[in-house]
Design a protein around this motif. Structure first.
Motif, short mmCIF file in Angstrom:
data_model
loop_
_atom_site.label_atom_id
_atom_site.label_comp_id
_atom_site.label_asym_id
_atom_site.label_seq_id
_atom_site.Cartn_x
_atom_site.Cartn_y
_atom_site.Cartn_z
N GLU A 91 0.83 -1.20 0.00
CA GLU A 91 0.00 0.00 0.00
C GLU A 91 0.86 1.25 0.00
N LEU A 92 1.97 1.19 0.74
CA LEU A 92 2.89 2.33 0.76
C LEU A 92 3.51 2.54 -0.63
N LYS A 93 3.83 1.43 -1.29
CA LYS A 93 4.40 1.49 -2.64
C LYS A 93 3.45 2.21 -3.58
N LEU A 94 2.19 1.79 -3.58
CA LEU A 94 1.19 2.42 -4.44
C LEU A 94 1.01 3.88 -4.09
N GLU A 131 5.48 15.54 13.01
CA GLU A 131 6.80 15.79 13.56
C GLU A 131 7.75 16.42 12.56
N SER A 132 7.89 15.82 11.39
CA SER A 132 8.96 16.31 10.53
C SER A 132 8.75 16.14 9.04
N ARG A 133 7.93 15.20 8.63
CA ARG A 133 7.95 14.82 7.22
C ARG A 133 6.64 15.17 6.54
N GLY A 134 6.21 16.42 6.65
CA GLY A 134 4.95 16.83 6.08
C GLY A 134 4.86 16.58 4.59
N GLU A 135 5.99 16.51 3.93
CA GLU A 135 5.96 16.37 2.47
C GLU A 135 5.46 15.00 2.04
N TRP A 136 5.45 14.05 2.96
CA TRP A 136 4.99 12.70 2.62
C TRP A 136 3.62 12.72 1.95
N LYS A 181 1.57 7.11 -6.50
CA LYS A 181 0.52 8.08 -6.76
C LYS A 181 0.98 9.49 -6.42
N LEU A 182 1.87 9.59 -5.45
CA LEU A 182 2.37 10.90 -5.05
C LEU A 182 3.50 11.36 -5.97
N GLY A 183 3.85 10.52 -6.95
CA GLY A 183 4.89 10.89 -7.90
C GLY A 183 6.29 10.72 -7.37
N ALA A 184 6.43 9.91 -6.31
CA ALA A 184 7.74 9.67 -5.72
C ALA A 184 7.94 8.18 -5.46
N PRO A 185 7.97 7.38 -6.54
CA PRO A 185 8.11 5.94 -6.36
C PRO A 185 9.40 5.57 -5.63
#
Ligand SMILES: [Ca+2]
Length: 68
Positions: free
Chosen positions: A16-19, A59-64, A23-27
């Protein structure tokens, strides 16, 4: 982000994380995905619960999950 939980089990597993990243354009590579999970996984079940990902995001990784 429930829409990424294709298994509807309340957590994001490796596939699911892979998909999600695709989808977020960051495979990510398989290893990259495992490292991402390891970084966030608090209870070591190999999956990301929404609580774990939400805490990580705050915490830190809002870009996710930007672009949702
Ligand atoms: Ca977990």
């Amino acid at each position: 982000m429930e829409r990424y939980d294709t298994g509807k089990d309340g957590s994001i597993d490796l596939m699911e994380l892979k998909l999600m990243m695709e989808k977020l354009g960051a495979p990510q590579t398989h290893l990259g995905l495992k490292n991402m999970i390891k970084e966030v996984d608090e209870d070591f079940d190999g999956k990301l619960s929404f609580r774990e990902t939400l805490e990580q995001q705050l915490e830190s990784r809002g870009e996710w999950f930007d672009g949702s």
